[in-house]
Design a protein around this motif. Sequence first.
Motif, mmCIF file in Angstrom:
data_model
loop_
_atom_site.group_PDB
_atom_site.id
_atom_site.type_symbol
_atom_site.label_atom_id
_atom_site.label_comp_id
_atom_site.label_asym_id
_atom_site.label_seq_id
_atom_site.Cartn_x
_atom_site.Cartn_y
_atom_site.Cartn_z
ATOM 1 N N SER A 1 0.826 -1.204 0.000
ATOM 2 C CA SER A 1 0.000 0.000 0.000
ATOM 3 C C SER A 1 0.867 1.263 0.000
ATOM 4 O O SER A 1 0.593 2.218 -0.742
ATOM 5 C CB SER A 1 -0.931 0.012 1.214
ATOM 6 O OG SER A 1 -1.849 -1.057 1.162
ATOM 7 N N LEU A 2 1.909 1.279 0.821
ATOM 8 C CA LEU A 2 2.761 2.457 0.900
ATOM 9 C C LEU A 2 3.586 2.648 -0.367
ATOM 10 O O LEU A 2 3.964 3.773 -0.706
ATOM 11 C CB LEU A 2 3.660 2.377 2.133
ATOM 12 C CG LEU A 2 2.935 2.473 3.477
ATOM 13 C CD1 LEU A 2 3.935 2.430 4.620
ATOM 14 C CD2 LEU A 2 2.093 3.742 3.554
ATOM 15 N N ALA A 3 3.876 1.560 -1.066
ATOM 16 C CA ALA A 3 4.577 1.696 -2.344
ATOM 17 C C ALA A 3 3.755 2.540 -3.315
ATOM 18 O O ALA A 3 4.295 3.353 -4.083
ATOM 19 C CB ALA A 3 4.861 0.321 -2.946
ATOM 20 N N ARG A 4 2.445 2.351 -3.296
ATOM 21 C CA ARG A 4 1.551 3.146 -4.143
ATOM 22 C C ARG A 4 1.473 4.591 -3.648
ATOM 23 O O ARG A 4 1.516 5.539 -4.425
ATOM 24 C CB ARG A 4 0.158 2.520 -4.170
ATOM 25 C CG ARG A 4 0.096 1.109 -4.756
ATOM 26 C CD ARG A 4 0.402 1.106 -6.252
ATOM 27 N NE ARG A 4 -0.558 1.914 -7.001
ATOM 28 C CZ ARG A 4 -1.738 1.481 -7.446
ATOM 29 N NH1 ARG A 4 -2.098 0.213 -7.212
ATOM 30 N NH2 ARG A 4 -2.531 2.274 -8.116
ATOM 31 N N GLU A 5 1.344 4.735 -2.342
ATOM 32 C CA GLU A 5 1.189 6.074 -1.773
ATOM 33 C C GLU A 5 2.438 6.932 -1.921
ATOM 34 O O GLU A 5 2.355 8.141 -2.192
ATOM 35 C CB GLU A 5 0.806 5.960 -0.291
ATOM 36 C CG GLU A 5 0.619 7.290 0.410
ATOM 37 C CD GLU A 5 0.197 7.141 1.865
ATOM 38 O OE1 GLU A 5 0.370 8.105 2.642
ATOM 39 O OE2 GLU A 5 -0.314 6.056 2.220
ATOM 40 N N LEU A 6 3.620 6.318 -1.727
ATOM 41 C CA LEU A 6 4.868 7.078 -1.712
ATOM 42 C C LEU A 6 5.593 7.076 -3.044
ATOM 43 O O LEU A 6 6.597 7.786 -3.214
ATOM 44 C CB LEU A 6 5.797 6.515 -0.628
ATOM 45 C CG LEU A 6 5.207 6.530 0.800
ATOM 46 C CD1 LEU A 6 6.178 5.856 1.764
ATOM 47 C CD2 LEU A 6 4.912 7.958 1.248
ATOM 48 N N GLY A 7 5.097 6.299 -4.010
ATOM 49 C CA GLY A 7 5.737 6.241 -5.320
ATOM 50 C C GLY A 7 5.936 7.594 -5.978
ATOM 51 O O GLY A 7 7.009 7.853 -6.561
ATOM 52 N N PRO A 8 4.951 8.505 -5.928
ATOM 53 C CA PRO A 8 5.147 9.811 -6.564
ATOM 54 C C PRO A 8 6.322 10.607 -6.005
ATOM 55 O O PRO A 8 6.823 11.522 -6.653
ATOM 56 C CB PRO A 8 3.810 10.522 -6.285
ATOM 57 C CG PRO A 8 2.821 9.414 -6.174
ATOM 58 C CD PRO A 8 3.561 8.316 -5.473
ATOM 59 N N ASP A 9 6.757 10.268 -4.784
ATOM 60 C CA ASP A 9 7.913 10.940 -4.187
ATOM 61 C C ASP A 9 9.225 10.233 -4.508
ATOM 62 O O ASP A 9 10.277 10.600 -3.975
ATOM 63 C CB ASP A 9 7.756 11.010 -2.669
ATOM 64 C CG ASP A 9 6.620 11.925 -2.249
ATOM 65 O OD1 ASP A 9 6.519 13.029 -2.811
ATOM 66 O OD2 ASP A 9 5.843 11.535 -1.365
ATOM 67 N N GLY A 10 9.165 9.199 -5.347
ATOM 68 C CA GLY A 10 10.374 8.457 -5.682
ATOM 69 C C GLY A 10 10.813 7.500 -4.602
ATOM 70 O O GLY A 10 11.972 7.056 -4.584
#
Length: 286
Positions: free
Chosen positions: A195-204
């Motif tokens: 879940s956090l991979a999706r949430e934090l992906g835009p921040d690289g």
Amino acid sequence: MVYAVCFDYAMNVSEGRAPEHPRGLGRGPGIRGKRVVVTGGGRGLGEQIVRLLVAEGALVATCARTAGDLAALAASLDPKARERLYTQALDVTEPEQLENFVAAAEKRFNGLDGAVACAGGSRGGGLERSDPADWAATWAVNVGHTARLIRAAVPHLRAAGGGSVVVIASISGWKPGPGAQYGAAKSAQIHLAASLARELGPDGIRVNTVSPGSMLIPGRRWDRMRTEQPEAFAAFVSAELPGGRPVAPQEVAHVVAFLLSDWSSGISGAHLPVDRAQNAPAPDGY
């Protein structure tokens, strides 16, 4: 030369010895110079992760509950490697201690590039031999500490232009076995990371999970079983471990280092078992 390195490594594995770290695993742009925090680095898998990262040129901050374990780890390193290690004794479930540790590591290294949530454990026995406090404690040391570590690290990873987080779960997170509170917590870690991979992906920021199988760590459950109950241990290996032996913590550490490195830049939201195709996580099967 490549053939020689691979052959030596394969011989260690086939003969049941804990493999040495393959030469050049993280040299160059992969891991050298990375600034990483690792929880639970005083013993077992966490210790092996710290040793590998430091050996490959990373700057590592690690914490553990026992100051003596951290002191022994630091003392065992050569002076140059010791300069790249920062340690702090703390309980990751205590309010603010983990957050303060992450802040101190970022200040010492002038930034952070990665984090590894390795601290974990379980409290209580079977369902009727465990109370709500046992379930809460197991949840706090696994899921709670992981969420807090990532939350504390995110601003620093974002400031560095992105980074990599590795969550250490377990095959117990999706293969049923005794100790439901532990398996439930590990399952939650796997979901949390995805879940956090999706949430934090835009921040690289990449987030991945590594799930070890039964590990042969000196003094721990499987090592004790091997020496104290050799017949039962042999039966367990025969029934549940098609690879012929439990995985070594060094082998798991290699995967963690890869996920922290630039070479894994395309991997996020993944769940990677490191278990030699192990079936059930315990001798009594499913």
